[in-house]
Design an enzyme around this catalytic site. Structure first.
Site, short mmCIF file in Angstrom:
data_model
loop_
_atom_site.label_atom_id
_atom_site.label_comp_id
_atom_site.label_asym_id
_atom_site.label_seq_id
_atom_site.Cartn_x
_atom_site.Cartn_y
_atom_site.Cartn_z
N GLY A 108 21.54 -17.72 4.63
CA GLY A 108 20.87 -17.59 5.93
C GLY A 108 20.77 -18.93 6.66
N GLU A 131 25.89 -15.89 -1.39
CA GLU A 131 25.38 -14.52 -1.58
C GLU A 131 26.11 -13.76 -2.68
OE1 GLU A 131 25.55 -15.98 1.33
OE2 GLU A 131 23.98 -15.29 2.69
C1 HXC Z 1 13.75 -19.24 -2.39
C2 HXC Z 1 14.54 -21.31 -2.95
C3 HXC Z 1 15.77 -21.05 -2.27
C4 HXC Z 1 15.91 -19.77 -1.62
C5 HXC Z 1 15.87 -23.03 -3.11
N1 HXC Z 1 14.67 -22.55 -3.45
N2 HXC Z 1 16.57 -22.14 -2.39
N3 HXC Z 1 13.57 -20.41 -3.00
N4 HXC Z 1 14.88 -18.93 -1.73
N5 HXC Z 1 17.01 -19.45 -0.96
C6 HXC Z 1 13.63 -23.23 -4.23
C7 HXC Z 1 13.95 -23.28 -5.71
O1 HXC Z 1 13.59 -22.08 -6.33
C8 HXC Z 1 13.06 -24.43 -6.15
O2 HXC Z 1 11.74 -23.97 -6.24
C9 HXC Z 1 13.10 -25.38 -4.97
O3 HXC Z 1 13.54 -24.60 -3.86
C10 HXC Z 1 14.09 -26.53 -5.18
O4 HXC Z 1 15.36 -25.98 -5.51
P1 HXC Z 1 16.15 -26.32 -6.87
O5 HXC Z 1 16.98 -25.15 -7.20
O6 HXC Z 1 15.22 -26.81 -7.91
O7 HXC Z 1 17.06 -27.54 -6.38
P2 HXC Z 1 18.53 -27.90 -6.86
O8 HXC Z 1 18.64 -27.76 -8.34
O9 HXC Z 1 18.85 -29.20 -6.24
O10 HXC Z 1 19.47 -26.77 -6.21
C11 HXC Z 1 19.56 -26.64 -4.82
C12 HXC Z 1 20.29 -25.32 -4.49
C13 HXC Z 1 19.61 -24.15 -5.20
C14 HXC Z 1 21.75 -25.43 -4.93
C15 HXC Z 1 20.25 -25.15 -2.95
O11 HXC Z 1 18.18 -24.20 -4.92
C16 HXC Z 1 20.10 -22.80 -4.80
O12 HXC Z 1 21.14 -22.37 -5.26
N6 HXC Z 1 19.33 -22.10 -3.94
C17 HXC Z 1 19.66 -20.76 -3.52
C18 HXC Z 1 20.76 -20.78 -2.50
C19 HXC Z 1 21.15 -19.37 -2.08
O13 HXC Z 1 21.55 -18.55 -2.90
N7 HXC Z 1 21.03 -19.08 -0.78
C20 HXC Z 1 21.40 -17.77 -0.24
C21 HXC Z 1 20.21 -16.89 -0.31
S1 HXC Z 1 20.65 -15.23 0.19
P3 HXC Z 1 10.86 -24.17 -7.60
O14 HXC Z 1 9.58 -23.48 -7.29
O15 HXC Z 1 11.66 -23.55 -8.69
O16 HXC Z 1 10.75 -25.66 -7.71
C22 HXC Z 1 20.69 -15.29 1.86
C23 HXC Z 1 20.98 -13.97 2.53
C24 HXC Z 1 20.95 -14.13 4.01
O17 HXC Z 1 20.49 -16.28 2.48
C25 HXC Z 1 20.60 -12.83 4.67
C26 HXC Z 1 20.23 -13.03 6.10
C27 HXC Z 1 19.00 -13.78 6.37
#
Ligand code: HXC
Length: 257
Positions: A108, A131
């Site tokens: 997103g 995703e």
């Molecule tokens: C909720 C999230 C998040 C997300 C990160 N965090 N991305 N929480 N939703 N999308 C949180 C983590 O849980 C963590 O919280 C904190 O942020 C720091 O992230 P880390 O993972 O500890 O950092 P790092 O190891 O450096 O990794 C960074 C990262 C990873 C590679 C960006 O966080 C990641 O893969 N995030 C998800 C990315 C993702 O899949 N995005 C797409 C989402 S689906 P805590 O509490 O554990 O410290 C989407 C659908 C769109 O977007 C639909 C339309 C809107």
């Protein structure tokens, strides 16, 4: 107005929206989208604002939709919430939106960047659609806007693999306009925004509308649309001012009327 997950401010004619939920890398929950939309719509109505700048902070522009929030949602929840209507309203903002992307712009977050009219990126920016790793797919325009921007084969590759796109690749494929060192990203984006804010606002408005039309329609229809907007500008005071200033060899003073 005070927001929970974003900061707003202004500099000259530039309205600035900074995503501000750094503890989760600016993961976009629903309240945040409502806040972004609300800030954009108020800037859009604000006579003093001519350009909107959208930025992240720290390690992220935005790491995607909030996975915690949506993990237990059902299809019917989405249907009844109709949450993407707010995204449609973001895409309908009339003033130009310039994104300043640093760090992660995933899912997103990438879709939000794709809603911007221009994007300036920090050298550490990383775009991507992870995703597929979650068993879902983009839902806020990712498959559509990315494909229109870079073409089918690259879009397929990035959407199938979820792999990250570096700032250099993003520049190469036209996803971003320019890359800067992170320390000067904000300053450089503000400079570009200020330059656009100094142009005739109605020209900018109708150019934006016409370019977006091109993305969405046939050449013929788009030409017709462009022409009408061109005609329309000749009923503005700024057209008179711009052309008089040229003939009088002075700087124009645009009023946006
Ligand atoms: C909720 C999230 C998040 C997300 C990160 N965090 N991305 N929480 N939703 N999308 C949180 C983590 O849980 C963590 O919280 C904190 O942020 C720091 O992230 P880390 O993972 O500890 O950092 P790092 O190891 O450096 O990794 C960074 C990262 C990873 C590679 C960006 O966080 C990641 O893969 N995030 C998800 C990315 C993702 O899949 N995005 C797409 C989402 S689906 P805590 O509490 O554990 O410290 C989407 C659908 C769109 O977007 C639909 C339309 C809107």
């Amino acid at each position: 107005r005070i927001y929970e997950y974003i900061h707003t401010s202004s500099e000259g004619h530039v309205g600035i929206i900074s995503l501000n939920r750094p503890e989760v890398l600016n993961a976009l929950n629903r309240t945040m989208i409502v806040e972004i939309l609300s800030a954009m719509e108020s800037f859009d109505q604000d006579e003093n604002i001519r350009v909107i700048l959208l930025s992240g902070n720290g390690r992220a522009f935005a790491a995607g939709a909030d996975i915690q929030e949506m993990a237990n949602d059902s299809a019917i929840d989405f249907e009844l919430l109709d949450q993407f209507k707010n995204w449609d309203r973001i895409a309908a903002i009339k003033k130009p939106i310039i994104g300043a992307v640093q760090g992660f712009a995933l899912g997103g977050g990438f879709e939000l960047a794709l809603c911007c009219d221009m994007v300036y990126a920090a050298d550490d920016a990383e775009f991507g659609f992870p995703e597929v790793d979650l068993g879902v797919m983009p839902g806020a325009g990712g498959t559509q806007r990315l494909t229109k921007l870079v073409g089918k084969t690259k879009a397929m590759e990035w959407l199938f693999t979820g792999k990250r796109i570096t700032s250099g690749e993003a520049l190469h494929y036209g996803i971003v306009n320019r890359i800067f060192a992170k320390e000067i990203l904000m300053e450089e984006t503000l400079k570009a925004a200020a330059k656009i804010a100094s142009q005739a606002p109605l020209s900018i408005r109708l150019i934006k509308e016409s370019v977006l039309k091109a993305v969405d329609t046939t050449l013929n229809e788009g030409m017709h649309f462009e022409r009408k907007n061109f005609y329309l500008l000749f009923s503005s005071e700024d057209q008179k001012e711009g052309m008089s200033a040229f003939r009088e060899k002075r700087k124009p003073e645009f009023k946006g009327k």
